[in-house]
Design a protein around this motif. Sequence first.
Motif, PDB file in Angstrom:
ATOM      1  N   ILE A 305       0.701  -1.355  -0.135  1.00  0.00           N
ATOM      2  CA  ILE A 305       0.204   0.122  -0.189  1.00  0.00           C
ATOM      3  C   ILE A 305       0.860   1.095   0.024  1.00  0.00           C
ATOM      4  CG2 ILE A 305      -1.532   1.426   1.307  1.00  0.00           C
ATOM      5  CD1 ILE A 305      -3.049  -1.483   2.359  1.00  0.00           C
ATOM      6  N   ILE A 306       1.951   1.091   0.885  1.00  0.00           N
ATOM      7  CA  ILE A 306       2.826   2.370   1.035  1.00  0.00           C
ATOM      8  C   ILE A 306       3.489   2.530  -0.543  1.00  0.00           C
ATOM      9  CG2 ILE A 306       4.974   3.153   1.978  1.00  0.00           C
ATOM     10  CD1 ILE A 306       4.033   1.963   4.525  1.00  0.00           C
ATOM     11  N   ILE A 307       4.017   1.691  -1.085  1.00  0.00           N
ATOM     12  CA  ILE A 307       4.609   1.590  -2.332  1.00  0.00           C
ATOM     13  C   ILE A 307       3.726   2.112  -3.266  1.00  0.00           C
ATOM     14  CG2 ILE A 307       5.675   0.181  -4.106  1.00  0.00           C
ATOM     15  CD1 ILE A 307       6.835  -1.617  -2.033  1.00  0.00           C
ATOM     16  N   ALA A 308       2.353   1.871  -3.370  1.00  0.00           N
ATOM     17  CA  ALA A 308       1.365   2.291  -4.358  1.00  0.00           C
ATOM     18  C   ALA A 308       1.028   3.541  -3.997  1.00  0.00           C
ATOM     19  CB  ALA A 308       0.248   1.392  -4.190  1.00  0.00           C
ATOM     20  N   ILE A 309       1.076   4.179  -2.747  1.00  0.00           N
ATOM     21  CA  ILE A 309       0.693   5.740  -2.543  1.00  0.00           C
ATOM     22  C   ILE A 309       1.927   6.091  -3.342  1.00  0.00           C
ATOM     23  CG2 ILE A 309       0.501   7.311  -0.734  1.00  0.00           C
ATOM     24  CD1 ILE A 309      -0.864   5.243   1.182  1.00  0.00           C
ATOM     25  N   ILE A 310       3.473   6.012  -2.755  1.00  0.00           N
ATOM     26  CA  ILE A 310       4.655   6.609  -3.250  1.00  0.00           C
ATOM     27  C   ILE A 310       4.452   6.739  -4.737  1.00  0.00           C
ATOM     28  CG2 ILE A 310       6.818   6.592  -3.559  1.00  0.00           C
ATOM     29  CD1 ILE A 310       6.868   5.442  -0.598  1.00  0.00           C
ATOM     30  N   VAL A 311       4.299   5.512  -5.489  1.00  0.00           N
ATOM     31  CA  VAL A 311       4.330   5.686  -6.773  1.00  0.00           C
ATOM     32  C   VAL A 311       3.174   6.428  -7.580  1.00  0.00           C
ATOM     33  CG1 VAL A 311       3.804   4.083  -8.799  1.00  0.00           C
ATOM     34  CG2 VAL A 311       5.060   3.371  -7.059  1.00  0.00           C
ATOM     35  N   GLY A 312       2.052   6.461  -6.843  1.00  0.00           N
ATOM     36  CA  GLY A 312       1.109   7.419  -7.091  1.00  0.00           C
ATOM     37  C   GLY A 312       1.166   8.923  -7.100  1.00  0.00           C
ATOM     38  N   VAL A 313       1.817   9.094  -5.807  1.00  0.00           N
ATOM     39  CA  VAL A 313       2.286  10.720  -5.614  1.00  0.00           C
ATOM     40  C   VAL A 313       3.335  11.136  -6.762  1.00  0.00           C
ATOM     41  CG1 VAL A 313       3.697  12.003  -4.023  1.00  0.00           C
ATOM     42  CG2 VAL A 313       1.719  10.707  -3.073  1.00  0.00           C
ATOM     43  N   ALA A 314       4.181  10.348  -7.091  1.00  0.00           N
ATOM     44  CA  ALA A 314       5.203  10.490  -7.866  1.00  0.00           C
ATOM     45  C   ALA A 314       4.866  10.698  -9.459  1.00  0.00           C
ATOM     46  CB  ALA A 314       6.389   9.149  -7.962  1.00  0.00           C
ATOM     47  N   VAL A 315       3.771   9.855  -9.524  1.00  0.00           N
ATOM     48  CA  VAL A 315       3.256   9.966 -10.945  1.00  0.00           C
ATOM     49  C   VAL A 315       2.435  11.332 -10.954  1.00  0.00           C
ATOM     50  CG1 VAL A 315       1.657   9.181 -12.458  1.00  0.00           C
ATOM     51  CG2 VAL A 315       3.231   7.575 -11.372  1.00  0.00           C
ATOM     52  N   GLY A 316       1.834  11.738 -10.035  1.00  0.00           N
ATOM     53  CA  GLY A 316       1.018  12.734  -9.869  1.00  0.00           C
ATOM     54  C   GLY A 316       1.909  14.159 -10.148  1.00  0.00           C
ATOM     55  N   VAL A 317       3.064  14.108  -9.525  1.00  0.00           N
ATOM     56  CA  VAL A 317       3.855  15.203  -9.269  1.00  0.00           C
ATOM     57  C   VAL A 317       4.441  15.427 -10.699  1.00  0.00           C
ATOM     58  CG1 VAL A 317       6.201  15.999  -8.608  1.00  0.00           C
ATOM     59  CG2 VAL A 317       4.416  15.277  -6.883  1.00  0.00           C
ATOM     60  N   THR A 318       4.779  14.308 -11.409  1.00  0.00           N
ATOM     61  CA  THR A 318       5.577  14.280 -12.517  1.00  0.00           C
ATOM     62  C   THR A 318       4.552  15.000 -13.900  1.00  0.00           C
ATOM     63  OG1 THR A 318       6.762  12.271 -12.232  1.00  0.00           O
ATOM     64  CG2 THR A 318       6.451  13.041 -14.419  1.00  0.00           C
ATOM     65  N   GLN A 319       2.988  14.708 -13.819  1.00  0.00           N
ATOM     66  CA  GLN A 319       2.161  14.843 -14.487  1.00  0.00           C
ATOM     67  C   GLN A 319       1.906  16.544 -14.428  1.00  0.00           C
ATOM     68  OE1 GLN A 319       0.876  13.657 -16.992  1.00  0.00           O
ATOM     69  NE2 GLN A 319       1.930  11.634 -16.801  1.00  0.00           N
ATOM     70  N   ALA A 320       2.191  16.995 -12.907  1.00  0.00           N
ATOM     71  CA  ALA A 320       1.762  18.337 -12.873  1.00  0.00           C
ATOM     72  C   ALA A 320       3.009  19.166 -13.360  1.00  0.00           C
ATOM     73  CB  ALA A 320       1.707  18.554 -11.160  1.00  0.00           C
ATOM     74  N   ASN A 321       4.096  18.798 -13.236  1.00  0.00           N
ATOM     75  CA  ASN A 321       5.199  19.338 -13.828  1.00  0.00           C
ATOM     76  C   ASN A 321       5.288  19.718 -15.390  1.00  0.00           C
ATOM     77  OD1 ASN A 321       6.391  19.722 -11.114  1.00  0.00           O
ATOM     78  ND2 ASN A 321       7.583  18.071 -11.254  1.00  0.00           N
TER      79      ASN A 321
END
Length: 322
Positions: A305-321
């Motif tokens: 779950i933690i890994i999924a959250i981290i991956v999700g956050v990372a993907v979201g940040v990348t898309q925002a940039n």
Amino acid sequence: MSYQSLGDNNQGGYGQYNPYGAQQNPYGAQETPYGGQPQQSYGYGHANAMEQGNGGYEMSNVPDKNALLTKINELKQGIEDVKRKRQTQLRAAQAALLESNTSKEDQVTRQNVDYIEDEINTALRYLRDQLKRLKDTPGCGAPGPAEHYTIAKKSLQDEITAYQGDQSNFHKRLEEQVRRRYQMANPEATPDQLEAGVQAVMQGQEQAFMTPGTRSRQANDARQATMARSAAIRKIESDMRDLAQLFTDVQELVIQQEPAVTQINQGAEETHRNVQQANTKLDSAITSARNARRWKWYALIIILIIIAIIVGVAVGVTQANK
């Protein structure tokens, strides 16, 4: 009673002795003074010879529990045979003596009573000796044979007690007849004279019953009948002393639990306790292992779950940039 399979003297077994084996009745096997069929003869002379060491019937080591139980059951059957003989043949012979009316009948019936009593006395001694041999047999103290041995011992004690009771009652009835006949022959005797005369007769003093001036056949029959009964009384008194000792002998045959068997039983109980303890510990270990596996799965799920959250956050940040 059958002792035909008890082994061979040369092999150290019980021997082929049967206390009820056929032997000629010294008083005439074909004569039955109290009616009925000819009396079966039971050969106590042979038994007496065995008791005096003229024949061996030592018991060998019993190979297994079943063989030992068979020996004990044969002993129980022997006790039942003695009981049946006492309740039928002896009681019939005693009744015949009490009811006899002539000197000839008195003689024959008293001898028959003596003979049957000797048969029973010898059989009881034989059974006592067999009980002793069983007590000393390896394995008799083990669970199973020990319980059956105790039952056989109690049955033998009960039979001796019952026999003593029958003999005591017969003794009283004979004494009553002696007293009554002596009183009839001496009607003018005082109570003290009567008692003294009766005691003298019961001790075998035949002259104590003589009636001065009396020579009739009836008086002679009365004298003979009284003396026959006094002889029977004296024999009963002697037998009762022997029976008391016999009962004591049997009572002292207390079987002890064998040490080896006790150790085996204790070892088995200890093993059972150890197995139970091992099972308890194993159950506890299994429960602990199951709990450990369950927590491992919980931890793995949390990590995923933690890994999924981290991956999700990372993907979201990348898309925002972008």
